[in-house]
Design a protein around this motif. Structure first.
Motif, PDB file in Angstrom:
ATOM      1  N   SER A 160       0.835  -1.198   0.000  1.00 56.45           N
ATOM      2  CA  SER A 160       0.000   0.000   0.000  1.00 56.45           C
ATOM      3  C   SER A 160       0.870   1.249   0.000  1.00 56.45           C
ATOM      4  CB  SER A 160      -0.921   0.014   1.221  1.00 56.45           C
ATOM      5  OG  SER A 160      -1.820  -1.065   1.148  1.00 56.45           O
ATOM      6  N   THR A 161       1.940   1.249   0.793  1.00 54.86           N
ATOM      7  CA  THR A 161       2.857   2.378   0.828  1.00 54.86           C
ATOM      8  C   THR A 161       3.524   2.544  -0.521  1.00 54.86           C
ATOM      9  OG1 THR A 161       3.252   2.021   3.176  1.00 54.86           O
ATOM     10  CG2 THR A 161       4.874   3.339   2.000  1.00 54.86           C
ATOM     11  N   ALA A 162       3.961   1.441  -1.107  1.00 55.35           N
ATOM     12  CA  ALA A 162       4.605   1.494  -2.423  1.00 55.35           C
ATOM     13  C   ALA A 162       3.637   2.053  -3.463  1.00 55.35           C
ATOM     14  CB  ALA A 162       5.092   0.108  -2.829  1.00 55.35           C
ATOM     15  N   MET A 163       2.405   1.590  -3.420  1.00 54.09           N
ATOM     16  CA  MET A 163       1.413   2.069  -4.379  1.00 54.09           C
ATOM     17  C   MET A 163       1.149   3.561  -4.157  1.00 54.09           C
ATOM     18  SD  MET A 163      -0.384   1.500  -6.988  1.00 54.09           S
ATOM     19  CE  MET A 163      -0.331  -0.257  -7.129  1.00 54.09           C
ATOM     20  N   ALA A 164       1.065   3.996  -2.918  1.00 52.83           N
ATOM     21  CA  ALA A 164       0.842   5.411  -2.630  1.00 52.83           C
ATOM     22  C   ALA A 164       1.984   6.254  -3.178  1.00 52.83           C
ATOM     23  CB  ALA A 164       0.693   5.632  -1.121  1.00 52.83           C
ATOM     24  N   CYS A 165       3.209   5.773  -3.028  1.00 54.72           N
ATOM     25  CA  CYS A 165       4.371   6.495  -3.566  1.00 54.72           C
ATOM     26  C   CYS A 165       4.284   6.593  -5.077  1.00 54.72           C
ATOM     27  CB  CYS A 165       5.668   5.811  -3.154  1.00 54.72           C
ATOM     28  SG  CYS A 165       6.057   6.000  -1.413  1.00 54.72           S
TER      29      CYS A 165
ATOM     30  N   LEU B 297      11.871   1.010  -5.574  1.00 54.77           N
ATOM     31  CA  LEU B 297      11.615   1.074  -4.133  1.00 54.77           C
ATOM     32  C   LEU B 297      12.740   0.403  -3.347  1.00 54.77           C
ATOM     33  CD1 LEU B 297       7.765   0.472  -4.017  1.00 54.77           C
ATOM     34  CD2 LEU B 297       9.001   2.638  -3.917  1.00 54.77           C
ATOM     35  N   SER B 298      13.958   0.588  -3.836  1.00 53.46           N
ATOM     36  CA  SER B 298      15.127  -0.032  -3.223  1.00 53.46           C
ATOM     37  C   SER B 298      16.234   0.993  -3.053  1.00 53.46           C
ATOM     38  CB  SER B 298      15.625  -1.177  -4.109  1.00 53.46           C
ATOM     39  OG  SER B 298      16.917  -1.571  -3.727  1.00 53.46           O
ATOM     40  N   GLN B 299      16.692   1.147  -1.809  1.00 58.95           N
ATOM     41  CA  GLN B 299      17.817   2.036  -1.553  1.00 58.95           C
ATOM     42  C   GLN B 299      19.055   1.523  -2.276  1.00 58.95           C
ATOM     43  OE1 GLN B 299      18.794   2.893   2.530  1.00 58.95           O
ATOM     44  NE2 GLN B 299      20.741   3.774   1.977  1.00 58.95           N
ATOM     45  N   ASP B 300      19.175   0.210  -2.380  1.00 53.89           N
ATOM     46  CA  ASP B 300      20.348  -0.362  -3.049  1.00 53.89           C
ATOM     47  C   ASP B 300      20.463   0.109  -4.487  1.00 53.89           C
ATOM     48  OD1 ASP B 300      21.072  -1.715  -0.740  1.00 53.89           O
ATOM     49  OD2 ASP B 300      20.069  -3.577  -1.331  1.00 53.89           O
TER      50      ASP B 300
ATOM     51  N   ASP C 262      26.242  20.849   4.421  1.00 51.11           N
ATOM     52  CA  ASP C 262      26.698  22.140   4.938  1.00 51.11           C
ATOM     53  C   ASP C 262      25.545  23.055   5.339  1.00 51.11           C
ATOM     54  OD1 ASP C 262      29.312  21.328   4.503  1.00 51.11           O
ATOM     55  OD2 ASP C 262      29.522  22.452   2.622  1.00 51.11           O
ATOM     56  N   ASN C 263      24.323  22.696   4.972  1.00 50.85           N
ATOM     57  CA  ASN C 263      23.159  23.538   5.248  1.00 50.85           C
ATOM     58  C   ASN C 263      22.061  22.770   5.983  1.00 50.85           C
ATOM     59  OD1 ASN C 263      23.592  26.265   3.792  1.00 50.85           O
ATOM     60  ND2 ASN C 263      24.303  24.735   2.324  1.00 50.85           N
ATOM     61  N   MET C 264      22.457  22.025   6.980  1.00 53.06           N
ATOM     62  CA  MET C 264      21.486  21.195   7.696  1.00 53.06           C
ATOM     63  C   MET C 264      20.406  22.020   8.386  1.00 53.06           C
ATOM     64  SD  MET C 264      22.018  18.176   6.831  1.00 53.06           S
ATOM     65  CE  MET C 264      21.010  17.234   7.958  1.00 53.06           C
ATOM     66  N   ASP C 265      20.665  23.309   8.622  1.00 52.62           N
ATOM     67  CA  ASP C 265      19.635  24.149   9.225  1.00 52.62           C
ATOM     68  C   ASP C 265      18.394  24.216   8.342  1.00 52.62           C
ATOM     69  OD1 ASP C 265      21.309  25.625   7.422  1.00 52.62           O
ATOM     70  OD2 ASP C 265      20.502  27.511   8.208  1.00 52.62           O
ATOM     71  N   VAL C 266      18.577  24.200   7.022  1.00 52.08           N
ATOM     72  CA  VAL C 266      17.425  24.230   6.118  1.00 52.08           C
ATOM     73  C   VAL C 266      17.245  22.916   5.353  1.00 52.08           C
ATOM     74  CG1 VAL C 266      17.386  26.737   5.822  1.00 52.08           C
ATOM     75  CG2 VAL C 266      18.766  25.333   4.271  1.00 52.08           C
ATOM     76  N   CYS C 267      18.245  22.040   5.400  1.00 54.79           N
ATOM     77  CA  CYS C 267      18.171  20.779   4.653  1.00 54.79           C
ATOM     78  C   CYS C 267      17.922  19.562   5.545  1.00 54.79           C
ATOM     79  CB  CYS C 267      19.449  20.559   3.845  1.00 54.79           C
ATOM     80  SG  CYS C 267      19.690  21.774   2.530  1.00 54.79           S
ATOM     81  N   GLY C 268      17.916  19.754   6.846  1.00 57.70           N
ATOM     82  CA  GLY C 268      17.690  18.636   7.765  1.00 57.70           C
ATOM     83  C   GLY C 268      16.361  17.944   7.513  1.00 57.70           C
ATOM     84  N   THR C 269      15.330  18.713   7.195  1.00 62.20           N
ATOM     85  CA  THR C 269      14.015  18.146   6.896  1.00 62.20           C
ATOM     86  C   THR C 269      14.094  17.211   5.706  1.00 62.20           C
ATOM     87  OG1 THR C 269      12.918  20.117   7.715  1.00 62.20           O
ATOM     88  CG2 THR C 269      11.644  18.716   6.259  1.00 62.20           C
ATOM     89  N   LEU C 270      14.842  17.614   4.705  1.00 63.28           N
ATOM     90  CA  LEU C 270      14.993  16.803   3.505  1.00 63.28           C
ATOM     91  C   LEU C 270      15.688  15.485   3.828  1.00 63.28           C
ATOM     92  CD1 LEU C 270      14.521  16.688   0.489  1.00 63.28           C
ATOM     93  CD2 LEU C 270      16.667  17.905   0.170  1.00 63.28           C
ATOM     94  N   GLN C 271      16.720  15.545   4.642  1.00 66.48           N
ATOM     95  CA  GLN C 271      17.416  14.325   5.038  1.00 66.48           C
ATOM     96  C   GLN C 271      16.481  13.415   5.844  1.00 66.48           C
ATOM     97  OE1 GLN C 271      20.951  14.761   7.453  1.00 66.48           O
ATOM     98  NE2 GLN C 271      21.736  12.805   6.741  1.00 66.48           N
ATOM     99  N   ASP C 272      15.691  13.994   6.736  1.00 67.43           N
ATOM    100  CA  ASP C 272      14.738  13.207   7.535  1.00 67.43           C
ATOM    101  C   ASP C 272      13.702  12.532   6.638  1.00 67.43           C
ATOM    102  OD1 ASP C 272      16.074  14.084   9.796  1.00 67.43           O
ATOM    103  OD2 ASP C 272      14.567  15.616  10.302  1.00 67.43           O
ATOM    104  N   LYS C 273      13.186  13.257   5.655  1.00 64.99           N
ATOM    105  CA  LYS C 273      12.183  12.686   4.747  1.00 64.99           C
ATOM    106  C   LYS C 273      12.778  11.568   3.910  1.00 64.99           C
ATOM    107  CE  LYS C 273       8.800  15.498   5.786  1.00 64.99           C
ATOM    108  NZ  LYS C 273       7.576  15.084   6.433  1.00 64.99           N
ATOM    109  N   ALA C 274      14.018  11.738   3.471  1.00 68.23           N
ATOM    110  CA  ALA C 274      14.678  10.690   2.693  1.00 68.23           C
ATOM    111  C   ALA C 274      14.796   9.414   3.533  1.00 68.23           C
ATOM    112  CB  ALA C 274      16.061  11.154   2.223  1.00 68.23           C
TER     113      ALA C 274
ATOM    114  N   ALA D   6      12.903   8.554   5.967  1.00 64.91           N
ATOM    115  CA  ALA D   6      11.569   8.014   6.213  1.00 64.91           C
ATOM    116  C   ALA D   6      11.106   7.085   5.096  1.00 64.91           C
ATOM    117  CB  ALA D   6      10.560   9.152   6.406  1.00 64.91           C
ATOM    118  N   VAL D   7      11.599   7.315   3.859  1.00 63.89           N
ATOM    119  CA  VAL D   7      11.209   6.445   2.752  1.00 63.89           C
ATOM    120  C   VAL D   7      12.285   5.412   2.430  1.00 63.89           C
ATOM    121  CG1 VAL D   7       9.622   8.096   1.718  1.00 63.89           C
ATOM    122  CG2 VAL D   7      12.015   8.030   0.951  1.00 63.89           C
ATOM    123  N   GLY D   8      13.299   5.334   3.286  1.00 66.92           N
ATOM    124  CA  GLY D   8      14.294   4.275   3.128  1.00 66.92           C
ATOM    125  C   GLY D   8      15.579   4.662   2.439  1.00 66.92           C
ATOM    126  N   ILE D   9      15.789   5.953   2.194  1.00 71.17           N
ATOM    127  CA  ILE D   9      17.051   6.401   1.603  1.00 71.17           C
ATOM    128  C   ILE D   9      17.845   7.085   2.708  1.00 71.17           C
ATOM    129  CG2 ILE D   9      18.168   7.852  -0.129  1.00 71.17           C
ATOM    130  CD1 ILE D   9      15.689   7.526  -1.850  1.00 71.17           C
TER     131      ILE D   9
END
Length: 135
Positions: free
Chosen positions: A14-19, A76-79, A97-109, A111-114
């Motif tokens: 279901s998650t894969a299909m939603a993506c 759907l594979s990090q590999d 170098d910009n984790m103050d504004v890019c930390g969210t992006l890293q967290d979201k990545a 969350a989906v397995g990257i």
């Protein structure tokens, strides 16, 4: 309650299909980005919405991330995405170098397995351990 394997599998499917539906919506233009740094890269529309300040500072990430998202959404594979990440390792310096504004992006990545390491040196080390080419 304990989930049985078929239930877990259905949840993952279901998650894969939603993506995939989300990617289809992006490609169809149903979701519009608020930022326009990654013009012509529909896979980046949602990423720009999640972290507009990151993409504004690190627009060099548009191409590499677009390719990584495309590959990940196909498999759907990090590999399968990891060689593309390593091939663009220097591009990710801006993100680290910009984790103050890019930390969210890293967290979201993550969350989906990257999973991205916390800095460029760790990324290069991981790529080297796996024998993947680095830019």
């Amino acid at each position: 309650p304990r989930l049985h394997p078929p239930t877990i599998l259905r949840a993952r499917l279901s998650t894969a299909m939603a993506c995939r539906i989300l990617v289809a919506a992006l490609v169809a233009g149903c979701v519009q980005a608020t930022a326009q740094k990654c013009v012509g890269m529909p896979q980046m529309a949602l990423i720009e919405q999640m972290a507009p300040d990151c993409i504004a500072r690190c627009s060099n990430l548009c191409g590499p991330m677009n390719r990584i998202v495309e590959k990940y959404m196909q498999t759907l594979s990090q590999d399968s995405a990891k060689p593309l990440i390593c091939a663009s390792a220097s591009e990710f310096d801006c993100l680290f170098d910009n984790m103050d504004v890019c930390g969210t992006l890293q967290d979201k990545a993550q969350a989906v397995g990257i999973a991205l390491p916390g800095d460029g040196a760790k990324l290069i080390s991981e790529c080297q351990k796996e024998g993947l080419p680095i830019d």
